[in-house]
Design a protein around this motif. Structure first.
Motif, PDB file in Angstrom:
ATOM      1  N   GLN A   1       0.827  -1.195   0.000  1.00  0.00           N
ATOM      2  CA  GLN A   1       0.000   0.000   0.000  1.00  0.00           C
ATOM      3  C   GLN A   1       0.859   1.241   0.000  1.00  0.00           C
ATOM      4  OE1 GLN A   1      -2.631  -0.303   3.334  1.00  0.00           O
ATOM      5  NE2 GLN A   1      -4.390   0.011   2.035  1.00  0.00           N
TER       6      GLN A   1
ATOM      7  N   ASP B   1      -2.960   5.870  15.007  1.00  0.00           N
ATOM      8  CA  ASP B   1      -3.527   4.526  15.039  1.00  0.00           C
ATOM      9  C   ASP B   1      -3.724   4.066  16.484  1.00  0.00           C
ATOM     10  OD1 ASP B   1      -4.133   1.976  13.451  1.00  0.00           O
ATOM     11  OD2 ASP B   1      -2.621   1.277  14.890  1.00  0.00           O
TER      12      ASP B   1
ATOM     13  N   ARG C   1     -10.129  -2.482  14.677  1.00  0.00           N
ATOM     14  CA  ARG C   1      -9.292  -2.459  13.481  1.00  0.00           C
ATOM     15  C   ARG C   1      -9.398  -1.064  12.880  1.00  0.00           C
ATOM     16  NH1 ARG C   1     -10.918  -6.934   9.545  1.00  0.00           N
ATOM     17  NH2 ARG C   1      -8.854  -6.505   8.699  1.00  0.00           N
TER      18      ARG C   1
ATOM     19  N   SER D   1      -8.316   1.213   9.423  1.00  0.00           N
ATOM     20  CA  SER D   1      -7.736   1.210   8.081  1.00  0.00           C
ATOM     21  C   SER D   1      -6.705   2.322   7.971  1.00  0.00           C
ATOM     22  CB  SER D   1      -8.827   1.414   7.015  1.00  0.00           C
ATOM     23  OG  SER D   1      -9.297   2.756   7.022  1.00  0.00           O
TER      24      SER D   1
ATOM     25  N   GLU E   1      -6.433   4.316   5.572  1.00  0.00           N
ATOM     26  CA  GLU E   1      -7.115   5.501   5.060  1.00  0.00           C
ATOM     27  C   GLU E   1      -7.763   6.302   6.184  1.00  0.00           C
ATOM     28  OE1 GLU E   1      -7.663   2.414   3.853  1.00  0.00           O
ATOM     29  OE2 GLU E   1      -6.835   2.498   1.816  1.00  0.00           O
TER      30      GLU E   1
END
Length: 80
Positions: A3, A16, A26, A28, A30
């Motif tokens: 990615q 995060d 979780r 992502s 993005e």
């Protein structure tokens, strides 16, 4: 395929971590990138205001008081 990670001033790991600490199981990449972009924009707006306050006072150094006032101004007029 790896990615592609967009570059920002703030690292993604602490963002995060905050999302996980607030209950995200979780997260992502993005979502973390979007929050990072928002936080960086916010930080730039407040920093710009703090710089103007220091200049207005005839100083080159941004003080804690400049930052506190810049945050207070932002919260009062822009975070509605």
């Amino acid at each position: 395929m790896a990615q592609r990670r967009e570059r920002g001033e703030l690292p993604l790991a602490p963002i995060d971590r905050i999302l996980h600490q607030e209950g995200g199981e979780r997260v992502s990449i993005e979502a973390a990138q979007l929050l990072r972009g928002y936080l960086e924009d916010l930080a730039r707006k407040i920093a710009r205001n703090a710089v103007e306050l220091a200049k207005h006072a005839g100083r080159k150094t941004i003080t804690k008081e400049d930052m506190e006032l810049a945050i207070k101004i932002y919260e009062r007029y822009y975070s509605r």
